[in-house]
Design a protein around this motif. Sequence first.
Motif, short mmCIF file in Angstrom:
data_model
loop_
_atom_site.label_atom_id
_atom_site.label_comp_id
_atom_site.label_asym_id
_atom_site.label_seq_id
_atom_site.Cartn_x
_atom_site.Cartn_y
_atom_site.Cartn_z
N PRO A 1 0.81 -1.23 0.00
CA PRO A 1 0.00 0.00 0.00
C PRO A 1 0.84 1.28 0.00
O PRO A 1 0.47 2.26 -0.66
CB PRO A 1 -0.82 -0.11 1.29
N MET A 2 1.95 1.28 0.71
CA MET A 2 2.80 2.48 0.77
C MET A 2 3.29 2.88 -0.62
O MET A 2 3.30 4.06 -0.95
CB MET A 2 3.99 2.24 1.70
N GLN A 3 3.68 1.91 -1.42
CA GLN A 3 4.19 2.22 -2.75
C GLN A 3 3.08 2.70 -3.70
O GLN A 3 3.37 3.30 -4.73
CB GLN A 3 4.90 1.01 -3.34
N LEU A 4 1.84 2.44 -3.33
CA LEU A 4 0.72 2.86 -4.16
C LEU A 4 0.07 4.15 -3.66
O LEU A 4 -0.98 4.56 -4.14
CB LEU A 4 -0.34 1.75 -4.23
N GLY A 5 0.70 4.80 -2.66
CA GLY A 5 0.20 6.08 -2.17
C GLY A 5 -0.76 6.00 -1.00
O GLY A 5 -1.34 7.00 -0.60
#
Length: 160
Positions: free
Chosen positions: A69-73
């Motif tokens: 999730p972090m890499q997807l914003g």
Amino acid sequence: MTNASRLTNHRPVQLDDVSKAIIEQLQADGRRSYADIGKAVGLSEAAVRQRVQRLTESGVMQIVAVTDPMQLGFTRQAMIGIRAAGDTRELAEELAAIPEIDYVVLTAGSFDLLAEVVCENDEQLISLLNSKIRALDGVQTTETFVYLKLQKQFYNWGTR
């Protein structure tokens, strides 16, 4: 069959060693070809395809892409403990229908339900709490546990 109905099916399924081996192969690499799996477990490509189809249709397993999730914003994740009045099963269904909530369980102990949420930021989390979760009939109190760091997330407990 919906995800929720699969999760409420409590009848244990007896898997043979070959089905367990297929699941383990897919857990190692969900993109592995049926032909490669067949070589590893001693079946034809067609037989593996058929078994995988039966395992997925019965709800024993899913083949999905797990994202970070972090890499997807989505920079804010949290677990929300909910104390409820009334039928917690009905409230769980309502919570499960909220897009930002990816995990709902009924529990025993300090909370009646736990809901994991994935949000873009703190503002979205506040809005979710106030406009969607706390607005539901039956929600008495909530306690939010904000994730500071995701240390471990694996889904390989498989076929023990």
